[in-house]
Design a protein around this motif. Structure first.
Motif, PDB file in Angstrom:
ATOM      1  N   SER A  98      68.414  43.257  19.551  1.00 16.75           N
ATOM      2  CA  SER A  98      67.883  43.393  18.194  1.00 16.75           C
ATOM      3  C   SER A  98      67.765  44.864  17.814  1.00 16.75           C
ATOM      4  CB  SER A  98      66.518  42.713  18.071  1.00 16.75           C
ATOM      5  OG  SER A  98      66.620  41.331  18.293  1.00 16.75           O
ATOM      6  N   CYS A  99      67.379  45.678  18.783  1.00 18.81           N
ATOM      7  CA  CYS A  99      67.217  47.115  18.543  1.00 18.81           C
ATOM      8  C   CYS A  99      68.571  47.791  18.336  1.00 18.81           C
ATOM      9  CB  CYS A  99      66.476  47.742  19.722  1.00 18.81           C
ATOM     10  SG  CYS A  99      66.198  49.511  19.553  1.00 18.81           S
ATOM     11  N   SER A 100      69.509  47.520  19.236  1.00 20.21           N
ATOM     12  CA  SER A 100      70.798  48.225  19.157  1.00 20.21           C
ATOM     13  C   SER A 100      71.650  47.763  17.978  1.00 20.21           C
ATOM     14  CB  SER A 100      71.574  48.068  20.466  1.00 20.21           C
ATOM     15  OG  SER A 100      71.940  46.722  20.670  1.00 20.21           O
ATOM     16  N   LYS A 101      71.595  46.489  17.635  1.00 19.19           N
ATOM     17  CA  LYS A 101      72.455  45.982  16.556  1.00 19.19           C
ATOM     18  C   LYS A 101      71.823  46.075  15.172  1.00 19.19           C
ATOM     19  CE  LYS A 101      75.053  42.799  19.434  1.00 19.19           C
ATOM     20  NZ  LYS A 101      75.388  41.413  19.713  1.00 19.19           N
ATOM     21  N   TYR A 102      70.482  45.972  15.112  1.00 19.07           N
ATOM     22  CA  TYR A 102      69.818  45.897  13.806  1.00 19.07           C
ATOM     23  C   TYR A 102      68.761  46.969  13.592  1.00 19.07           C
ATOM     24  CZ  TYR A 102      72.065  41.339  13.817  1.00 19.07           C
ATOM     25  OH  TYR A 102      72.989  40.322  13.883  1.00 19.07           O
ATOM     26  N   GLY A 103      68.537  47.809  14.593  1.00 17.71           N
ATOM     27  CA  GLY A 103      67.546  48.870  14.441  1.00 17.71           C
ATOM     28  C   GLY A 103      66.108  48.370  14.456  1.00 17.71           C
ATOM     29  N   LYS A 104      65.897  47.146  14.911  1.00 17.17           N
ATOM     30  CA  LYS A 104      64.539  46.597  15.017  1.00 17.17           C
ATOM     31  C   LYS A 104      64.030  46.869  16.426  1.00 17.17           C
ATOM     32  CE  LYS A 104      64.055  44.909  10.956  1.00 17.17           C
ATOM     33  NZ  LYS A 104      62.975  45.242  10.094  1.00 17.17           N
ATOM     34  N   CYS A 105      63.240  47.914  16.548  1.00 12.86           N
ATOM     35  CA  CYS A 105      62.780  48.355  17.860  1.00 12.86           C
ATOM     36  C   CYS A 105      61.249  48.467  17.855  1.00 12.86           C
ATOM     37  CB  CYS A 105      63.389  49.714  18.195  1.00 12.86           C
ATOM     38  SG  CYS A 105      65.175  49.796  18.003  1.00 12.86           S
ATOM     39  N   GLY A 106      60.657  48.258  18.996  1.00  6.07           N
ATOM     40  CA  GLY A 106      59.218  48.462  19.150  1.00  6.07           C
ATOM     41  C   GLY A 106      58.365  47.402  18.503  1.00  6.07           C
ATOM     42  N   GLY A 107      57.065  47.542  18.706  1.00  2.60           N
ATOM     43  CA  GLY A 107      56.089  46.661  18.081  1.00  2.60           C
ATOM     44  C   GLY A 107      55.824  45.357  18.814  1.00  2.60           C
ATOM     45  N   ILE A 108      56.600  45.056  19.840  1.00  2.99           N
ATOM     46  CA  ILE A 108      56.367  43.845  20.633  1.00  2.99           C
ATOM     47  C   ILE A 108      56.109  44.300  22.063  1.00  2.99           C
ATOM     48  CG2 ILE A 108      57.358  41.693  21.495  1.00  2.99           C
ATOM     49  CD1 ILE A 108      58.828  41.414  18.863  1.00  2.99           C
ATOM     50  N   TYR A 109      54.904  44.000  22.533  1.00  2.00           N
ATOM     51  CA  TYR A 109      54.455  44.534  23.807  1.00  2.00           C
ATOM     52  C   TYR A 109      54.697  43.563  24.956  1.00  2.00           C
ATOM     53  CZ  TYR A 109      52.352  47.822  20.651  1.00  2.00           C
ATOM     54  OH  TYR A 109      52.181  48.761  19.674  1.00  2.00           O
ATOM     55  N   LYS A 110      54.965  44.151  26.114  1.00  2.00           N
ATOM     56  CA  LYS A 110      55.233  43.376  27.326  1.00  2.00           C
ATOM     57  C   LYS A 110      54.073  42.437  27.651  1.00  2.00           C
ATOM     58  CE  LYS A 110      56.910  43.961  32.007  1.00  2.00           C
ATOM     59  NZ  LYS A 110      57.411  44.895  33.010  1.00  2.00           N
ATOM     60  N   SER A 111      52.856  42.899  27.449  1.00  2.00           N
ATOM     61  CA  SER A 111      51.687  42.059  27.750  1.00  2.00           C
ATOM     62  C   SER A 111      51.665  40.815  26.848  1.00  2.00           C
ATOM     63  CB  SER A 111      50.392  42.850  27.587  1.00  2.00           C
ATOM     64  OG  SER A 111      50.279  43.351  26.267  1.00  2.00           O
ATOM     65  N   TRP A 112      52.053  40.975  25.579  1.00  2.00           N
ATOM     66  CA  TRP A 112      52.103  39.826  24.655  1.00  2.00           C
ATOM     67  C   TRP A 112      53.200  38.858  25.088  1.00  2.00           C
ATOM     68  CZ3 TRP A 112      55.933  38.104  21.202  1.00  2.00           C
ATOM     69  CH2 TRP A 112      55.524  37.060  20.352  1.00  2.00           C
ATOM     70  N   ILE A 113      54.354  39.386  25.449  1.00  3.96           N
ATOM     71  CA  ILE A 113      55.473  38.546  25.895  1.00  3.96           C
ATOM     72  C   ILE A 113      55.065  37.731  27.112  1.00  3.96           C
ATOM     73  CG2 ILE A 113      57.796  38.575  26.903  1.00  3.96           C
ATOM     74  CD1 ILE A 113      58.271  41.145  25.174  1.00  3.96           C
ATOM     75  N   ARG A 114      54.444  38.406  28.072  1.00  8.79           N
ATOM     76  CA  ARG A 114      54.006  37.734  29.304  1.00  8.79           C
ATOM     77  C   ARG A 114      52.986  36.630  28.989  1.00  8.79           C
ATOM     78  NH1 ARG A 114      53.579  38.688  35.130  1.00  8.79           N
ATOM     79  NH2 ARG A 114      55.447  39.969  35.076  1.00  8.79           N
ATOM     80  N   SER A 115      52.079  36.907  28.089  1.00 10.40           N
ATOM     81  CA  SER A 115      51.065  35.927  27.688  1.00 10.40           C
ATOM     82  C   SER A 115      51.720  34.710  27.024  1.00 10.40           C
ATOM     83  CB  SER A 115      50.072  36.583  26.730  1.00 10.40           C
ATOM     84  OG  SER A 115      49.184  35.649  26.199  1.00 10.40           O
ATOM     85  N   VAL A 116      52.687  34.958  26.154  1.00 12.66           N
ATOM     86  CA  VAL A 116      53.402  33.868  25.479  1.00 12.66           C
ATOM     87  C   VAL A 116      54.150  33.023  26.504  1.00 12.66           C
ATOM     88  CG1 VAL A 116      55.331  33.343  23.922  1.00 12.66           C
ATOM     89  CG2 VAL A 116      53.591  34.997  23.236  1.00 12.66           C
TER      90      VAL A 116
END
Length: 154
Positions: A98-116
């Protein structure tokens, strides 16, 4: 076995759904759905959710968190049955794409991903289908649809 023969004889003359259900309940008991419903194979499951893997591989211009929460995490944990670490790696691939193709980078944290990931593994929820996504989150559906269509053209 005579109940099955009785059911077949009755239905060869034509039977109503209610009659069929009562016979099946008598034959199968509590496990009615498991009794007559064909089991999905691992290959069927993977095929059904192939579009999710395409989204992971391509990334998206918008809706990353919602996709992780309602689709990607559920696909990784409850369809593919990946370990927490492997699922985290796949989510990272999605975010990197998402970051490399669309420039949407950051704002999503590893701790949130792990919790989900932990939460959906505990809950056992399956990913939302494209049809359900279309009715419940039309904006996200349109994003997914555009990405999938652009992948077909590539």
């Amino acid at each position: 076995m005579s109940e099955w023969k009785e059911l077949l004889d009755k239905c060869s003359e034509g039977c109503k759904l209610e009659e069929l259900r009562s016979y099946l309940e008598k034959l199968c008991g509590e496990g009615l759905k498991e009794c007559w419903r064909p089991k999905r194979t691992e290959r069927d499951r993977r095929e059904r959710y192939r579009w999710v893997q395409k989204i992971i591989d391509s990334g998206v211009p918008d809706g990353r968190a919602r996709l992780i929460l309602y689709i990607i995490s559920r696909y990784l944990m409850n369809v593919l049955r990946l370990s927490l670490e492997d699922a985290e790696r796949e989510v990272k691939i999605f975010l990197d794409n998402s970051c490399s193709k669309y420039g949407k980078c950051g704002g999503i944290y590893k701790s949130w991903i792990r919790s989900v990931l932990r939460g959906v593994a505990r809950g056992g929820w399956k990913p939302k289908s494209l049809e359900k996504l279309k009715t419940e989150d039309p904006q996200l559906y349109e994003t997914v649809k555009l990405v999938l269509e652009s992948e077909k053209e590539s």
